[in-house]
Design a protein around this motif. Structure first.
Motif, PDB file in Angstrom:
ATOM      1  N   ASN A   1       6.725  -5.184   5.714  1.00 42.96           N
ATOM      2  CA  ASN A   1       5.295  -5.487   5.794  1.00 42.96           C
ATOM      3  C   ASN A   1       4.497  -4.855   4.664  1.00 42.96           C
ATOM      4  OD1 ASN A   1       5.533  -6.965   8.248  1.00 42.96           O
ATOM      5  ND2 ASN A   1       5.647  -5.023   9.367  1.00 42.96           N
ATOM      6  N   GLY A   2       5.183  -4.271   3.685  1.00 44.21           N
ATOM      7  CA  GLY A   2       4.498  -3.667   2.552  1.00 44.21           C
ATOM      8  C   GLY A   2       3.977  -2.276   2.817  1.00 44.21           C
ATOM      9  N   ASN A   3       4.474  -1.633   3.886  1.00 45.25           N
ATOM     10  CA  ASN A   3       4.000  -0.294   4.247  1.00 45.25           C
ATOM     11  C   ASN A   3       4.977   0.776   3.781  1.00 45.25           C
ATOM     12  OD1 ASN A   3       1.702  -1.247   5.708  1.00 45.25           O
ATOM     13  ND2 ASN A   3       3.063  -1.757   7.422  1.00 45.25           N
ATOM     14  N   PRO A   4       4.465   1.952   3.415  1.00 50.76           N
ATOM     15  CA  PRO A   4       5.343   3.070   3.065  1.00 50.76           C
ATOM     16  C   PRO A   4       5.819   3.787   4.320  1.00 50.76           C
ATOM     17  CG  PRO A   4       3.083   3.764   2.862  1.00 50.76           C
ATOM     18  CD  PRO A   4       3.040   2.308   3.267  1.00 50.76           C
ATOM     19  N   PRO A   5       6.772   4.691   4.223  1.00 51.94           N
ATOM     20  CA  PRO A   5       7.179   5.476   5.411  1.00 51.94           C
ATOM     21  C   PRO A   5       6.025   6.351   5.886  1.00 51.94           C
ATOM     22  CG  PRO A   5       8.192   6.347   3.414  1.00 51.94           C
ATOM     23  CD  PRO A   5       7.560   5.043   3.025  1.00 51.94           C
ATOM     24  N   ALA A   6       5.971   6.555   7.191  1.00 50.64           N
ATOM     25  CA  ALA A   6       4.852   7.285   7.789  1.00 50.64           C
ATOM     26  C   ALA A   6       5.197   8.762   7.942  1.00 50.64           C
ATOM     27  CB  ALA A   6       4.504   6.688   9.145  1.00 50.64           C
ATOM     28  N   ASN A   7       4.487   9.596   7.233  1.00 53.69           N
ATOM     29  CA  ASN A   7       4.610  11.048   7.356  1.00 53.69           C
ATOM     30  C   ASN A   7       3.222  11.650   7.230  1.00 53.69           C
ATOM     31  OD1 ASN A   7       7.645  11.670   7.332  1.00 53.69           O
ATOM     32  ND2 ASN A   7       7.417  10.276   5.598  1.00 53.69           N
ATOM     33  N   TYR A   8       2.848  12.452   8.209  1.00 50.96           N
ATOM     34  CA  TYR A   8       1.506  13.022   8.220  1.00 50.96           C
ATOM     35  C   TYR A   8       1.558  14.543   8.303  1.00 50.96           C
ATOM     36  CZ  TYR A   8      -0.144   8.308   9.476  1.00 50.96           C
ATOM     37  OH  TYR A   8      -0.413   6.970   9.494  1.00 50.96           O
ATOM     38  N   GLU A   9       0.457  15.144   7.860  1.00 49.85           N
ATOM     39  CA  GLU A   9       0.207  16.563   8.089  1.00 49.85           C
ATOM     40  C   GLU A   9      -1.001  16.693   8.998  1.00 49.85           C
ATOM     41  OE1 GLU A   9      -0.349  18.402   4.305  1.00 49.85           O
ATOM     42  OE2 GLU A   9       1.780  18.406   3.804  1.00 49.85           O
ATOM     43  N   LEU A  10      -0.934  17.658   9.923  1.00 50.52           N
ATOM     44  CA  LEU A  10      -2.060  17.919  10.814  1.00 50.52           C
ATOM     45  C   LEU A  10      -2.982  18.929  10.148  1.00 50.52           C
ATOM     46  CD1 LEU A  10      -3.401  17.501  13.594  1.00 50.52           C
ATOM     47  CD2 LEU A  10      -2.063  19.446  14.420  1.00 50.52           C
ATOM     48  N   ILE A  11      -4.240  18.534   9.967  1.00 52.43           N
ATOM     49  CA  ILE A  11      -5.223  19.363   9.262  1.00 52.43           C
ATOM     50  C   ILE A  11      -6.211  19.954  10.254  1.00 52.43           C
ATOM     51  CG2 ILE A  11      -7.107  19.315   7.574  1.00 52.43           C
ATOM     52  CD1 ILE A  11      -4.335  19.128   6.377  1.00 52.43           C
TER      53      ILE A  11
ATOM     54  N   ARG B   1       8.644  -5.758  -3.629  1.00 49.85           N
ATOM     55  CA  ARG B   1       9.266  -5.671  -2.306  1.00 49.85           C
ATOM     56  C   ARG B   1      10.547  -4.844  -2.349  1.00 49.85           C
ATOM     57  NH1 ARG B   1       8.140 -11.509  -2.192  1.00 49.85           N
ATOM     58  NH2 ARG B   1       6.228 -11.851  -0.968  1.00 49.85           N
ATOM     59  N   GLY B   2      11.226  -4.840  -3.473  1.00 55.24           N
ATOM     60  CA  GLY B   2      12.478  -4.105  -3.573  1.00 55.24           C
ATOM     61  C   GLY B   2      12.379  -2.784  -4.290  1.00 55.24           C
ATOM     62  N   VAL B   3      11.174  -2.310  -4.561  1.00 58.13           N
ATOM     63  CA  VAL B   3      10.984  -1.034  -5.259  1.00 58.13           C
ATOM     64  C   VAL B   3      11.558   0.111  -4.443  1.00 58.13           C
ATOM     65  CG1 VAL B   3       9.206   0.675  -5.795  1.00 58.13           C
ATOM     66  CG2 VAL B   3       9.059  -1.609  -6.770  1.00 58.13           C
ATOM     67  N   TYR B   4      12.287   0.965  -5.107  1.00 56.54           N
ATOM     68  CA  TYR B   4      12.809   2.178  -4.460  1.00 56.54           C
ATOM     69  C   TYR B   4      13.072   3.199  -5.567  1.00 56.54           C
ATOM     70  CZ  TYR B   4      15.316   5.148  -1.168  1.00 56.54           C
ATOM     71  OH  TYR B   4      15.687   6.185  -0.354  1.00 56.54           O
ATOM     72  N   PHE B   5      12.255   4.260  -5.591  1.00 55.93           N
ATOM     73  CA  PHE B   5      12.416   5.271  -6.629  1.00 55.93           C
ATOM     74  C   PHE B   5      11.908   6.607  -6.120  1.00 55.93           C
ATOM     75  CE2 PHE B   5       8.147   3.640  -7.086  1.00 55.93           C
ATOM     76  CZ  PHE B   5       7.376   4.742  -7.434  1.00 55.93           C
ATOM     77  N   THR B   6      12.191   7.642  -6.863  1.00 56.65           N
ATOM     78  CA  THR B   6      11.746   8.996  -6.530  1.00 56.65           C
ATOM     79  C   THR B   6      10.857   9.496  -7.648  1.00 56.65           C
ATOM     80  OG1 THR B   6      13.793   9.419  -5.323  1.00 56.65           O
ATOM     81  CG2 THR B   6      12.488  11.333  -5.961  1.00 56.65           C
ATOM     82  N   THR B   7       9.666   9.972  -7.269  1.00 57.40           N
ATOM     83  CA  THR B   7       8.749  10.491  -8.276  1.00 57.40           C
ATOM     84  C   THR B   7       9.278  11.814  -8.818  1.00 57.40           C
ATOM     85  OG1 THR B   7       7.413  11.780  -6.719  1.00 57.40           O
ATOM     86  CG2 THR B   7       6.851   9.444  -6.977  1.00 57.40           C
ATOM     87  N   ARG B   8       8.669  12.262  -9.886  1.00 61.88           N
ATOM     88  CA  ARG B   8       9.119  13.530 -10.460  1.00 61.88           C
ATOM     89  C   ARG B   8       8.757  14.725  -9.583  1.00 61.88           C
ATOM     90  NH1 ARG B   8       5.287  16.169 -13.819  1.00 61.88           N
ATOM     91  NH2 ARG B   8       3.252  15.136 -13.937  1.00 61.88           N
ATOM     92  N   PHE B   9       7.996  14.445  -8.486  1.00 63.59           N
ATOM     93  CA  PHE B   9       7.667  15.502  -7.521  1.00 63.59           C
ATOM     94  C   PHE B   9       8.621  15.477  -6.329  1.00 63.59           C
ATOM     95  CE2 PHE B   9       3.670  14.167  -9.576  1.00 63.59           C
ATOM     96  CZ  PHE B   9       3.349  15.352 -10.229  1.00 63.59           C
ATOM     97  N   GLY B  10       9.634  14.597  -6.414  1.00 63.57           N
ATOM     98  CA  GLY B  10      10.643  14.542  -5.360  1.00 63.57           C
ATOM     99  C   GLY B  10      10.282  13.665  -4.192  1.00 63.57           C
ATOM    100  N   ASP B  11       9.247  12.843  -4.319  1.00 63.86           N
ATOM    101  CA  ASP B  11       8.794  11.982  -3.229  1.00 63.86           C
ATOM    102  C   ASP B  11       9.389  10.590  -3.402  1.00 63.86           C
ATOM    103  OD1 ASP B  11       7.477  11.283  -0.971  1.00 63.86           O
ATOM    104  OD2 ASP B  11       5.526  10.969  -1.931  1.00 63.86           O
TER     105      ASP B  11
ATOM    106  N   ARG C   1       0.839  -1.203   0.000  1.00 64.96           N
ATOM    107  CA  ARG C   1       0.000   0.000   0.000  1.00 64.96           C
ATOM    108  C   ARG C   1       0.869   1.246   0.000  1.00 64.96           C
ATOM    109  NH1 ARG C   1      -2.907  -1.064   5.786  1.00 64.96           N
ATOM    110  NH2 ARG C   1      -1.106  -1.827   6.924  1.00 64.96           N
ATOM    111  N   THR C   2       0.305   2.279  -0.593  1.00 63.08           N
ATOM    112  CA  THR C   2       0.953   3.592  -0.575  1.00 63.08           C
ATOM    113  C   THR C   2       0.311   4.496   0.470  1.00 63.08           C
ATOM    114  OG1 THR C   2      -0.495   4.251  -2.408  1.00 63.08           O
ATOM    115  CG2 THR C   2       1.721   3.486  -2.968  1.00 63.08           C
ATOM    116  N   ALA C   3      -0.720   3.979   1.150  1.00 70.23           N
ATOM    117  CA  ALA C   3      -1.333   4.682   2.280  1.00 70.23           C
ATOM    118  C   ALA C   3      -0.687   4.176   3.566  1.00 70.23           C
ATOM    119  CB  ALA C   3      -2.839   4.442   2.303  1.00 70.23           C
ATOM    120  N   THR C   4      -0.495   5.050   4.519  1.00 70.99           N
ATOM    121  CA  THR C   4       0.186   4.684   5.760  1.00 70.99           C
ATOM    122  C   THR C   4      -0.711   3.823   6.637  1.00 70.99           C
ATOM    123  OG1 THR C   4       1.301   6.819   5.647  1.00 70.99           O
ATOM    124  CG2 THR C   4       1.495   5.613   7.689  1.00 70.99           C
ATOM    125  N   SER C   5      -0.115   2.855   7.310  1.00 71.07           N
ATOM    126  CA  SER C   5      -0.857   1.944   8.179  1.00 71.07           C
ATOM    127  C   SER C   5      -1.458   2.677   9.372  1.00 71.07           C
ATOM    128  CB  SER C   5       0.082   0.845   8.685  1.00 71.07           C
ATOM    129  OG  SER C   5      -0.512   0.106   9.727  1.00 71.07           O
TER     130      SER C   5
END
Length: 843
Positions: free
Chosen positions: A452-462, A435-445, A175-179
């Protein structure tokens, strides 16, 4: 699975089809997509006597429809990019799940089984290599659990349930959504930051809600936070169940509520809360609904303004807007969902050439000249994409995995010839490379997956704020995990708009216990609900919300507020207090009388009364009485080492001297009587020298006892705490109780000997017989000191000193009065009786 459905090696035949509408484009490699384009499944009753009817859904979700368009946009962008999968085209088939687990499973089986809209004579098209699905965690659980055994990779863009991280159950799920494991920690950190201890929670009646609240509860319990109630909602619930939750909120005392729910499940409850005007609650949102466009309206803001929640970081995609505004039902009449989208956004029903309009008047008919170029709908706002951007990352993650698989090198490197024929691609190979994917999007992400198939956790407080009449999702903080469970949390607290006003709302079952009190748990209530009990005497609580009161050190006591330990009052007999003044006055009075009598005896030393009373012993006795009267002065004032030793030894020695003198006078009286008998020469044997020896020897014995006492275990100043809690009594500890009572006992022995001898000589024939006066004085002396012992033992504090000084002064006055008052009476008042004849006269 495809092999099961094969009719031959060169052609495929389907035994049945779901006939699900789809967005489809053929490609060399196919990617499937499942999105909740419609939010509600129209349930039909099955009779089981014929094939079930096709599933129908209602309520187009613009946000989900935009997700489908972003998937198409991303695939087309990849197909145009020579750096990724060059000379290989990606195709797609996108199906609708109706936000239903059963329909999501239908869509997953349809994608995994093969393409339904191919001709019967067509060769087998490429299989689906990966699936992008689903938004709801419950739907993803159904899809991942079913397709996992077939090694087909699933990449979700919005399923956040922590349960999906279980690689044993869902080995091909990414998933690309954080757990929600990280979301729960972020929400718990928010609750801790603002000190909210009494909160309510609303959960979706599915895996997403239940697992999310479970993880959140485990986190906040570490901080002592209590859950007041748990309300459950679901989009298919009846209104009665919704009203039950509303009533639960109304009856509760909580001021902060966390809604860990999907937007579709929560929206009916939101409308009812607004309808019943339930305000004054600070809402905390999960990422599922905090940025959803449907509830972000001024109407809902009336009750939900100031809502706080965490979401993934936003991203702006300027190139997406032209793609979205180019959507048209006239481009591809067979494209699913587009006509429903057009009716909502444009407000009219498109009619294609050759299509009969009939007599329908429920919808305005489009003219065909409508365009989306100038539309102001939030659908076209591409400046703050969050979940939509997750779809973009999911597509690119699959593309990078396929590139690595086909070309045996990461995308972006100088492309060589393929190392694998695309017809030989197996799902498990795609899973392994994901499982071994590692790349940077053209937006710098940067995009990658953990074990466990999870992306890194980074949130914004809304924070929900109403700006220019529109609900805006204002970013006011960041929450990011760094390593080993540590996180960084920053927040612009001063810019937060609260539902309750400008001040941070409080949510406590019981207000914080003030200084001087402690928490007392109420039986049967959560730990956040307690009584505040004042601290007991001698204990304090100098912090608010204390769980226990702290005992003061032994030399301290609690003040009236029980929030500070103050030094105890040190108590001892002083010269300034009434009792000290009285003892001093009486003591000096007795000393003055003793001196006055000495002066009388010196002045009238040649008179018969003075000569008859043995003037030498009388002067010794008066001198010892003078010391006895002055002795109580050593008992007044702050005890020190020297005064403690002085007061007890002085008392013992002076009274021993005093009683020794009385004993000497008694023996003189007895021997004088015996000397009147014919042939008795006792008086010549008991002259002044013998009298001095008796006095000195008896006194020396007491002196020796006192020296031994001071040598072995002398008296010392001692702080006594047992009499009262609030005071320290400073008194002289005798050191050795045995030595103290030996001193008293020795004085008592001398007094008893005097009493016996005087009693035997009380009826001697002289008019001036001292024996009777000595008898009275010894009776008084013994009576005083016999009553002294129990009074001394039972008196507390400085009253012990008062009792001892009273005994000293009483016994001294008794001796002075009984022995010397008659003499002074004759000398000063009845001088005519101060003659030898009268003194020697017979009774």
């Amino acid at each position: 699975m495809r092999e099961i459905l094969m009719h031959s090696f060169v052609s495929c035949e389907l035994f049945g089809r779901f006939n699900m509408p789809s967005l489809f484009k053929q490609g060399d490699i196919m990617i499937g997509g499942i999105f909740p384009v419609f939010i509600q499944e129209i349930v039909s009753t099955s009779t089981f006597d014929r094939q079930p009817l096709e599933v129908k859904c209602a309520g187009l979700d613009l946000r989900a429809f935009r997700w489908t368009q972003l998937m198409i946009f991303s695939i087309e962008e990849i197909n145009k990019d020579p750096a990724i999968l060059p000379n290989i085209s990606l195709g797609y088939r996108i199906l609708n799940s109706c936000a239903s687990p059963t329909n999501a499973l239908r869509a997953a089986l349809a994608l995994a089984s093969g393409l339904e809209d191919m001709g019967s004579t067509s060769p087998c098209p490429p299989a689906i290599s990966a699936i992008i699905a689903e938004s709801g965690s419950t739907q993803s659980i159904a899809v991942a659990g079913t397709l996992g055994p077939f090694h087909l990779p699933i990449v979700s863009y919005f399923s956040t349930c922590a349960c999906l991280s279980d690689r044993m159950k869902y080995p091909t799920f990414f998933r690309t959504a954080t757990s929600d494991y990280f979301m729960a920690k972020a929400l718990a950190a928010l609750v801790k930051h603002f000190g909210w201890e009494w909160i309510g929670v609303i959960q979706s009646d599915n895996d997403y809600g239940r697992n999310g609240i479970l993880a959140f509860t485990e986190e906040v319990k570490k901080f002592g936070v209590c859950i007041a109630f748990v309300g459950t909602v679901l989009r298919t619930y009846t209104m009665d169940k919704i009203l039950d939750v509303v009533e639960m909120i109304r009856q509760s005392t909580v001021k902060v509520i966390l809604a860990f729910v999907a937007e579709g499940d929560f929206y009916p409850l939101m409308r009812e809360i607004v309808k019943q005007n339930i305000t004054g609650i600070q809402w905390i949102a999960s990422e599922s609904w905090i940025t959803a466009p449907r509830p972000s309206t001024p109407e809902i803001y009336q009750a939900f303004g100031g809502t706080l929640g965490f979401v993934v970081q936003k991203m702006a995609m300027p190139n997406l807007k032209p793609f979205l505004t180019s959507i048209s039902p006239y481009k591809d009449p067979s494209a699913a969902f587009v006509r429903d989208f057009w009716e909502i956004v444009v407000g009219c029903r498109p009619v294609l050439p050759g299509e009969h309009t009939g007599n329908e008047t429920t919808h305005k008919i489009c003219t065909g000249n409508e365009t989306l170029m100038n539309s102001q709908d939030t659908f076209f706002d591409v400046t703050e994409l969050r979940e939509t951007y997750n779809v973009y990352k999911a597509v690119y993650a699959i593309a990078h995995a396929l590139h690595q698989l086909v070309f045996c090198q990461p995308a972006g490197n100088k492309t060589s010839r393929p190392c694998l024929n695309i017809s030989e691609i197996q799902p498990e190979q795609v899973t392994a490379h994901l499982r071994g994917v590692y790349f940077t999007t053209r937006f710098g992400d940067t995009v990658f997956f953990d074990k466990n198939g999870n992306p890194p956790a980074n949130y914004e407080l809304i924070n929900w704020q109403l700006i220019n009449g529109q609900v805006q999702h204002v970013t006011l903080g960041r929450f990011a995990f760094v390593s080993n469970g540590a996180y960084e949390f920053s927040i612009q607290e001063e810019k937060i708009v609260w539902r309750t006003g400008k001040t941070v709302p409080t949510s406590l079952c019981t207000n914080v216990c003030p200084l001087g009190s402690r928490k007392a748990q109420i039986k049967g209530k959560p730990t956040c609900c307690f009584d505040c009990v004042p601290c007991a005497d001698g204990t304090i609580a100098n912090l608010t919300g204390a769980t226990d009161c702290t005992p003061c050190p032994e030399e301290y006591w609690s003040n009236e507020r029980k929030d500070e330990c103050i030094l105890k009052t040190i108590e001892f007999l002083t010269f300034q207090e009434p009792m000290g003044i009285a003892i001093t006055v009486v003591s000096l009075l007795g000393a003055s009388l003793s001196l006055a009598i000495v002066m009388v005896f010196i002045r009238y030393r040649e008179t018969p009364v003075i000569k008859a009373s043995n003037s030498e012993l009388s002067c010794f006795l008066l001198f010892s009485l003078l010391l006895c009267f002055l002795c109580p002065l050593t008992f007044i004032g702050r005890p020190t080492v020297w005064t403690c030793m002085l007061r007890h030894t002085t008392f013992g020695v002076t009274f021993a001297l005093c009683i020794s003198c009385v004993l000497g006078k008694t023996i003189v009286v007895v021997t004088a009587f015996k000397a009147t008998c014919p042939g008795n020469n006792t008086a010549t044997k008991f002259g002044p020298a013998q009298q001095r020896i008796i006095v000195c020897s008896c006194t020396v014995v007491q002196i020796v006892i006192c020296i031994l006492w001071l040598k072995v275990n002398p008296p010392f100043p001692d702080m006594v705490f047992r009499y009262t809690d609030k005071k320290i009594v400073l008194e002289c500890n005798p050191g050795s109780e045995v030595a103290f009572y030996i001193v008293l006992g020795y004085i008592g022995i001398l007094a008893i000997v005097c009493l016996v001898l005087a009693f035997l000589a009380r009826k001697l024939p002289d008019n001036f017989n001292e024996a009777k006066f000595i008898t009275f004085s010894m009776l008084m002396f013994c009576a005083v000191w016999i009553t002294f012992i129990p009074a001394y033992i039972s008196s507390p504090g400085k009253f012990t000193v008062a009792v001892e000084t009273f005994a000293i002064l009483s016994s001294a006055f008794g001796l002075l009065t009984c022995i010397f008052a008659p003499k002074c009476y004759i000398i000063l008042i009845k001088p005519e009786k101060n003659t030898k004849k009268h003194v020697m006269g017979k009774m």
